[in-house]
Design a protein around this motif. Structure first.
Motif, short mmCIF file in Angstrom:
data_model
loop_
_atom_site.label_atom_id
_atom_site.label_comp_id
_atom_site.label_asym_id
_atom_site.label_seq_id
_atom_site.Cartn_x
_atom_site.Cartn_y
_atom_site.Cartn_z
N GLY A 235 -10.11 3.76 -42.14
CA GLY A 235 -10.26 4.60 -43.32
C GLY A 235 -11.68 5.13 -43.46
O GLY A 235 -12.61 4.74 -42.74
N GLU A 236 -11.85 6.01 -44.42
CA GLU A 236 -13.17 6.59 -44.65
C GLU A 236 -14.18 5.55 -45.13
O GLU A 236 -15.38 5.70 -44.92
CB GLU A 236 -13.06 7.72 -45.68
N ASP A 237 -13.69 4.49 -45.81
CA ASP A 237 -14.58 3.46 -46.33
C ASP A 237 -14.85 2.36 -45.32
O ASP A 237 -15.54 1.38 -45.64
CB ASP A 237 -14.00 2.84 -47.61
N ARG B 268 -16.84 3.39 -39.53
CA ARG B 268 -16.65 4.84 -39.48
C ARG B 268 -17.85 5.55 -38.87
O ARG B 268 -17.72 6.55 -38.17
CB ARG B 268 -16.41 5.35 -40.91
N GLU B 269 -19.04 5.03 -39.11
CA GLU B 269 -20.25 5.65 -38.57
C GLU B 269 -20.28 5.57 -37.05
O GLU B 269 -20.80 6.45 -36.37
CB GLU B 269 -21.48 4.95 -39.16
N ARG C 260 -18.37 8.43 -35.70
CA ARG C 260 -19.10 9.70 -35.78
C ARG C 260 -20.19 9.79 -34.70
O ARG C 260 -20.40 10.86 -34.11
CB ARG C 260 -19.73 9.86 -37.16
#
Length: 494
Positions: free
Chosen positions: A446-448, A452-453, A456
């Protein structure tokens, strides 16, 4: 024919005589089947033995009757009075009402004469005057009979050696007592190794609530045993002091001061063993607090990190036909608390506050809540950057290779970024990765998500896998198991 020690061998055989006498006593169960009282006699010895190991001195007829009724599930009678009569008969078998010892006569063929072997299985201890209850403890032959049925090792060995040491000091066998103290020192070392092994298992093996409860029980039992042994050490120290005083008061019976010098040596060596055991007690208490708490915290954060609302709750609700009650039960923990504005008639009796209303409405602000929200967001961003930095260093260290070990990566970090090895989040990352086994970087994050980093920064990275490897990595303030690490990029192992 060799008949050496014939009398001693016969005495060892006759040691079991009370149990065989109980075997002749028939007992009838409530279903009509018959058995003997021999098994209950052995249970009686084990009952008093367990009380002696735990340092309890409240073992009497009523307590024994309750124990036998519980162990037999009231198969012989539902009446406690019947079990009390049975317990009294069994105790009388081991300790005659005449006050004399059990005596068995046999013919000693080595000396061609009759001999009598005397046995004392139970002896009277304290008396509870208020309830008119007599308490009993195992005597010397009672301990021998228990030891003859099974060899006791592991966690009970130190307690048994404490009991044997007490008997040797009572007989004045100081040379044997010194040997017994040395065995107790070895038992303490064995206990230290066991505590170290349990500590390592707690750090490496707790992956579920069931495992955590299992180790919590192990640590609790260990601490109870250590506390009981600590009480026994204090009693031994007090008894040695009384024995030393008694020898000093009868100095004419020890002109060469051999007995006094021997008891002094026993006291000194026992103090050394007691000091080592006291440190074990401190380690056991620390094991039950900080070690288990740290493992529980790691287990909690691992569960929070691996939880995905979309997969674990939403998909199950919409993909599985569930009754409405089941759906309500499933999503209820995630719903906010119900709010309602109500007014009670009792409010009119409450103290009233008189104030002047101003025409200008002032907006109320809550800077504390805003600061907390800002701190939480900053902490999450910091964790993401930290995890991304760890993966950056890992890919640089691999340099196109597919596999490595955590030990080799640590050596790389010590040379290029030593400050990261002193940060707690660095070790939490590897612990969570080991519990998940494989961390995949796909749409399921998820985005949280704190990972997530990493997606990216490294869109080509598909997964990182960690498996346990032999060895422990010892660093200042931290200890972690070695791991085999493998990375996957695109559709091939890179």
């Amino acid at each position: 024919m060799e008949l050496e020690n014939f009398s001693e061998r016969m005495s060892r055989i006759l040691l079991f005589s009370p149990l065989y006498r109980l075997r002749e006593r028939k007992l009838t169960r409530r279903d009509g089947t018959e058995t003997t009282a021999m098994e209950l006699g052995l249970m009686t010895l084990l009952f008093f033995f367990e009380h002696m190991l735990d340092g309890r001195k409240d073992a009497g007829i009523r307590e024994l009757a309750g124990f036998l009724q519980e162990q037999t599930n009231s198969q012989f009678s539902e009446s406690f009075q019947d079990y009390e009569k049975l317990a009294r008969k069994i105790v009388t078998t081991f300790r005659p009402t005449t006050g004399r010892r059990n005596a068995e006569t046999f013919f000693d063929w080595s000396s061609r004469q009759e001999r009598t072997a005397e046995f004392s299985y139970l002896k009277a201890d304290k008396v509870d005057v208020s309830s008119n209850a007599q308490y009993y403890v195992l005597d010397e032959q009672g301990l021998e009979l228990v030891f003859a049925t099974k060899e006791y090792f592991n966690e009970y060995q130190l307690s048994i050696n404490q009991l044997i040491l007490r008997k040797q000091l009572e007989k004045g066998q100081f040379t044997l007592a010194l040997r017994q103290v040395e065995e107790m020192r070895l038992d303490v070392e064995t206990l230290r190794d066991r505590i170290t092994r349990i500590r390592r298992e707690i750090h490496r093996s707790i992956v579920s609530e069931e495992t955590l409860a299992h180790y919590r029980k192990i640590v609790s039992d260990l601490n109870e045993r250590l506390k009981s042994e600590e009480d026994q050490f204090k009693e031994l120290k007090s008894f040695i002091g009384e024995t030393k005083q008694r020898i000093q008061n009868n100095i004419d019976k020890d002109p060469g001061r051999k007995a006094y010098d021997s008891i002094m040596v026993v006291e000194q060596r026992l103090d050394v063993v007691h000091g080592k055991h006291r440190k074990l007690l401190e380690l056991g208490i620390e094991l039950g607090t900080s070690a288990l708490a740290a493992a529980e915290e790691a287990l909690y954060f691992s569960g929070v990190d691996s939880f995905n609302f979309e997969n674990d709750v939403a998909n199950r609700v919409f993909a599985t036909p569930l009754p409405l009650d089941s759906i309500r039960t499933l999503i209820e923990p995630f719903l906010p608390l119900a709010k309602a504005e109500i007014w009670s008639p009792m409010d009119i009796f409450a103290s009233q506050r008189l104030e002047r209303f101003e025409r200008e409405d002032r907006a109320e602000e809550f800077p504390e809540a805003e600061l907390l929200a800002a701190d939480h967001a900053a902490a999450k961003a910091n964790i993401r950057q930290h995890y991304s930095m760890i993966v950056d260093d890992l890919l640089v260290f691999l340099g196109g290779k597919t596999q490595t070990t955590l030990q080799a990566f640590f050596a790389f970090e010590e040379e290029h970024r030593p400050d990261i090895l002193s940060q707690k989040q660095f070790y939490i990352f590897w612990m969570i990765l080991h519990r998940r086994h494989t961390l995949r970087f796909d749409a399921s994050l998820g985005e949280d998500s704190p990972y997530r980093e990493i997606m990216r920064q490294h869109p080509e990275l598909l997964a990182i896998t960690a498996n346990l490897a032999p060895g422990l990595l010892e660093l200042p303030g931290y200890t972690i198991s070695n791991m085999n690490i493998e990375v996957e990029i695109h559709d091939r192992i890179h």
